[in-house]
Design a protein around this motif. Structure first.
Motif, PDB file in Angstrom:
ATOM      1  N   PHE A 172       0.844  -1.195   0.000  1.00 24.20           N
ATOM      2  CA  PHE A 172       0.000   0.000   0.000  1.00 24.20           C
ATOM      3  C   PHE A 172       0.879   1.244   0.000  1.00 24.20           C
ATOM      4  O   PHE A 172       1.888   1.305   0.707  1.00 24.20           O
ATOM      5  CB  PHE A 172      -0.892   0.015   1.235  1.00 24.20           C
ATOM      6  N   GLN A 173       0.454   2.238  -0.764  1.00 21.80           N
ATOM      7  CA  GLN A 173       1.152   3.517  -0.790  1.00 21.80           C
ATOM      8  C   GLN A 173       0.541   4.423   0.286  1.00 21.80           C
ATOM      9  O   GLN A 173      -0.634   4.775   0.225  1.00 21.80           O
ATOM     10  CB  GLN A 173       1.032   4.160  -2.164  1.00 21.80           C
ATOM     11  N   PHE A 174       1.353   4.764   1.280  1.00 19.33           N
ATOM     12  CA  PHE A 174       0.863   5.597   2.365  1.00 19.33           C
ATOM     13  C   PHE A 174       0.583   7.002   1.838  1.00 19.33           C
ATOM     14  O   PHE A 174       1.386   7.583   1.109  1.00 19.33           O
ATOM     15  CB  PHE A 174       1.879   5.632   3.504  1.00 19.33           C
ATOM     16  N   GLY A 175      -0.558   7.535   2.228  1.00 17.92           N
ATOM     17  CA  GLY A 175      -1.029   8.803   1.694  1.00 17.92           C
ATOM     18  C   GLY A 175      -2.018   8.614   0.564  1.00 17.92           C
ATOM     19  O   GLY A 175      -2.843   9.492   0.314  1.00 17.92           O
ATOM     20  N   LYS A 176      -1.949   7.480  -0.114  1.00 20.15           N
ATOM     21  CA  LYS A 176      -2.881   7.184  -1.208  1.00 20.15           C
ATOM     22  C   LYS A 176      -3.820   6.048  -0.820  1.00 20.15           C
ATOM     23  O   LYS A 176      -5.035   6.199  -0.808  1.00 20.15           O
ATOM     24  CB  LYS A 176      -2.118   6.820  -2.478  1.00 20.15           C
ATOM     25  N   ASP A 177      -3.244   4.895  -0.511  1.00 18.34           N
ATOM     26  CA  ASP A 177      -4.048   3.722  -0.188  1.00 18.34           C
ATOM     27  C   ASP A 177      -4.393   3.632   1.293  1.00 18.34           C
ATOM     28  O   ASP A 177      -5.351   2.945   1.662  1.00 18.34           O
ATOM     29  CB  ASP A 177      -3.314   2.442  -0.603  1.00 18.34           C
TER      30      ASP A 177
ATOM     31  N   GLY B 123       9.265   0.337  -0.848  1.00 10.15           N
ATOM     32  CA  GLY B 123       8.385   0.422  -2.008  1.00 10.15           C
ATOM     33  C   GLY B 123       7.461   1.609  -2.048  1.00 10.15           C
ATOM     34  O   GLY B 123       6.466   1.598  -2.789  1.00 10.15           O
ATOM     35  N   GLN B 124       7.752   2.659  -1.282  1.00  6.65           N
ATOM     36  CA  GLN B 124       6.903   3.855  -1.300  1.00  6.65           C
ATOM     37  C   GLN B 124       7.328   4.765  -2.455  1.00  6.65           C
ATOM     38  O   GLN B 124       8.477   5.204  -2.516  1.00  6.65           O
ATOM     39  CB  GLN B 124       7.001   4.600   0.032  1.00  6.65           C
ATOM     40  N   GLN B 125       6.418   5.042  -3.352  1.00 10.70           N
ATOM     41  CA  GLN B 125       6.735   5.818  -4.548  1.00 10.70           C
ATOM     42  C   GLN B 125       6.812   7.309  -4.223  1.00 10.70           C
ATOM     43  O   GLN B 125       5.957   7.837  -3.501  1.00 10.70           O
ATOM     44  CB  GLN B 125       5.671   5.577  -5.619  1.00 10.70           C
TER      45      GLN B 125
ATOM     46  N   GLY C  80       4.408  13.317  -0.434  1.00 11.54           N
ATOM     47  CA  GLY C  80       3.748  14.516   0.094  1.00 11.54           C
ATOM     48  C   GLY C  80       2.422  14.194   0.753  1.00 11.54           C
ATOM     49  O   GLY C  80       2.116  14.676   1.850  1.00 11.54           O
ATOM     50  N   ALA C  81       1.615  13.363   0.082  1.00 12.23           N
ATOM     51  CA  ALA C  81       0.316  12.971   0.643  1.00 12.23           C
ATOM     52  C   ALA C  81       0.497  12.147   1.916  1.00 12.23           C
ATOM     53  O   ALA C  81      -0.307  12.250   2.853  1.00 12.23           O
ATOM     54  CB  ALA C  81      -0.474  12.176  -0.389  1.00 12.23           C
ATOM     55  N   PHE C  82       1.553  11.336   1.958  1.00 11.06           N
ATOM     56  CA  PHE C  82       1.828  10.541   3.160  1.00 11.06           C
ATOM     57  C   PHE C  82       2.055  11.448   4.364  1.00 11.06           C
ATOM     58  O   PHE C  82       1.419  11.290   5.418  1.00 11.06           O
ATOM     59  CB  PHE C  82       3.032   9.633   2.926  1.00 11.06           C
TER      60      PHE C  82
END
Length: 624
Positions: free
Chosen positions: A51-56, A208-210, A215-217
């Motif tokens: 999961f992408q933190f800030g997105k998912d 694995g964080q893109q 910024g959203a994270f």
């Protein structure tokens, strides 16, 4: 020729190695269906799904939260064990060097502190920041070993700041002021800040964080923590806070202030204590163990690092007493909850942890036992899933993610996945947008389960509104509702919006609604200057909402932030039956004729201005 100084230190080093083994989390729990296990299981799931933190996902625990999860995960147990081993060893060695643990008596003092860390949340994450305050401000620019220690501490801080947001709140001021001190006063490179930034970026990439979502994270990281402080906390007995404040006064009096460097270190250590205080008293109410244990480690630093300034032997003795009382007080707080059987249970706990590393075959046996317990718990949770015929992707509301995981269905959790912490505009808007998107789940497992006697509609308020528009009631079983996605969303209309002023404590007459309509409210309350100051020190006041229906009154806890965002006021969601009636479009449920807001304090005027405004709109839904 033998250096006998190192020979004398061998017993101390041996004890520290054993303590490191004891501190590492080597066994993992098997609970699935409960409040805390659910978010722990989500940490495992989010890591496994990348999961992408800030997105998912939006949470106050970050991309390395898998190190924080104490529950079993077949794929990542060994990774969690390795990462926690590395962190614990570096932490204990840093403590030994900076606190000058070169004698058995000092070692025993440190061990008495470290022995409690596995029982207490978060303190082990704060320690590298505190150590950096004691070490880096005084480090010699020409010391190579000093640079190595700085790099180790910077790596540890980068690591734990990606585990929990409160560490970042504590670390950022320290790193910024330290870098200014290095640049402007010492004329040196700000090694700690540069290393922290570099290690943080490398760790984000490693898990694995893109970069597109960084910024959203951080935006969600800070926003959710702010929401916790505003709405999550429960009242704490004032006596406990006063006792902590007395201890702080004794220890702060020992801070050296002779030079600019001394004053900056004192300021930074005071800031660390403040963050620990807010993370503990404001968020956990009756369990302020983090604040007391952080106070103990700062007091221990004053005694062992040689940086303390004592006004005679009595002052030193007072600091020793504060450290001892803080440790004993922490034990008194956590013992009834975590070690109800007393010292015997604590010793057995230590024996199991040490045996895992030191006894051949014990690690394998422990892993097999953990696996068996987890599989048994998973099977029990799956058997309790109320809708075995459900199909498609699933989300669970308000918080029982573990039950959804056990269902075996593919999961599509909303970003802010626990309703009780979704009390800010950012988090609830992100969730509502998620349910309006193509990524939304096919089914929702809904359970009426607000925490701490909150008015249920204040937990993730915009998501409840999205459920009404995008989902229909499909079934009810064992106190659970199954909502399934509509082929086309309902058309929503706002009607007859009005705004009026009101006075705290006085009833507000509510407008009538037609069958099938609902009443949406936005409540604006304003803090006084004294309320802002008191809120900073003691947390926000507890607010109440009372709904009058005929001769009955329903009283709940009111949350100021989601109240200002907007929430479903009528029909009032006060039970599974009322939630079922709302989602089914029936005319049942609790339809109050008036509402009253209050401050649960003997001095409400100190906290809030006596008047506020309420905006009321009638909502109606129809076929598209």
């Amino acid at each position: 020729m033998i250096d006998f100084r190192w020979v004398r230190m061998l017993p101390t080093l041996g004890i520290l190695v054993l303590v490191s083994f004891y501190m590492v989390m080597s066994r993992f729990g098997s609970m699935i269906v409960d409040l805390d296990p659910s978010w722990h299981q989500m940490l495992n799931y989010a890591f496994g799904q990348n999961f992408q933190f800030g997105k998912d996902i939006i949470f106050n625990i970050g991309p390395l939260g898998i190190m924080y999860s104490v529950f079993y995960d077949e794929k990542f147990n060994n990774l969690k064990l390795l990462m926690n081993c590395l962190y614990t060893i570096s932490l204990v060695l840093s403590l030994a060097v900076i606190f000058k643990i070169d004698r058995i008596i000092r070692c025993c003092a440190l061990v008495s502190f470290l022995a409690l860390l596995p029982l207490i949340r978060d303190v082990h994450l704060f320690i590298p920041v505190i150590l950096l305050c004691y070490f880096e401000f005084y480090r010699s620019k020409s010391s190579r070993w000093g640079v190595v220690i700085t790099l180790i501490l910077s790596f540890d801080i980068a690591l734990v700041s990606l585990i929990k947001s409160s560490v970042l709140f504590m670390a950022l001021p320290v790193l910024v002021i330290l870098s200014l001190h290095d640049t402007l006063v010492r004329r040196a490179l700000p090694v700690a800040l540069l290393a922290f930034i570099a290690f943080t970026l490398l760790l984000l990439l490693a898990v694995g964080q893109q970069p597109a979502h960084w910024g959203a994270f951080y935006q969600g990281y800070f926003d959710l923590s702010r929401g916790y402080n505003a709405d999550m906390g429960l009242p704490t007995p004032r006596l406990t806070q006063v006792l902590w404040g007395v201890g702080v006064a004794v220890i702060v009096a020992s801070f050296a202030v002779a030079s600019l460097t001394d004053r900056l270190v004192a300021l930074m250590l005071g800031g660390c204590l403040l963050v620990a205080y807010k993370a503990s008293f404001h968020r956990h109410g009756l369990n302020p163990d983090v604040a007391f244990m952080t106070l103990a480690i700062v007091g221990l630093g004053q005694l062992l690092t040689g940086r303390g300034r004592f006004f005679g032997a009595s002052h030193r003795s007072a600091v020793v007493a504060v450290v001892a009382v803080a440790v004993v007080g922490t034990l008194a707080i956590v013992a009834p909850r975590l070690i109800p059987d007393g010292p015997a249970m604590l010793l057995a706990h230590a024996q199991h942890r040490l045996s895992f590393f030191l006894v051949p075959g014990e690690a394998k046996a422990a892993r097999e036992a953990d696996r068996a317990w987890f599989q048994s718990a998973l099977a029990a949770a799956k058997a309790s899933f109320p809708f075995p015929d459900a199909q498609g992707t699933l989300d669970v509301f308000p918080w029982n993610f573990g039950l959804g995981m056990a269902s075996g269905l593919p999961l599509a959790p909303r970003p802010a996945f626990q309703a009780y912490f979704t009390t800010t505009r950012l988090t609830t808007e992100r969730n509502a947008a998620f349910f309006a998107s193509a990524s939304a789940p096919q089914s929702i497992l809904y359970t009426f389960a607000p925490i701490d006697n909150r008015f249920a509609a204040l937990e993730d308020p915009l998501t409840l509104r999205a459920f009404k528009q995008y989902y229909a009631l499909a079934a009810r079983r064992d106190g659970h509702l199954l909502l399934t996605r509509r082929p086309q969303p309902l058309r929503e209309e706002e009607r007859g919006c009005v705004q009026q002023a009101f006075t705290l404590g006085q009833p507000i007459t509510l407008p009538a609604t037609a069958p099938g309509e609902a009443l949406w409210a936005q409540v604006e309350l304003t803090q006084t200057w004294s309320g802002q100051a008191l809120g900073f020190l003691f947390g926000p006041p507890v607010l109440g909402i009372e709904l009058a229906e005929g001769t009955q009154t329903h009283a709940y806890r009111f949350l100021q932030t989601p109240g200002a965002i907007g929430f479903l006021l009528s029909p009032a969601l006060v039970s599974t039956d009322t939630a079922q009636a709302f989602f089914d479009g029936a005319n049942g449920g609790v339809v109050p004729h008036s509402v009253r807001f209050s401050v649960m304090s003997d001095t409400p005027g100190l906290w809030l201005k006596p008047g506020g405004t309420i905006s009321l709109c009638r909502l109606a839904w129809s076929a598209p």
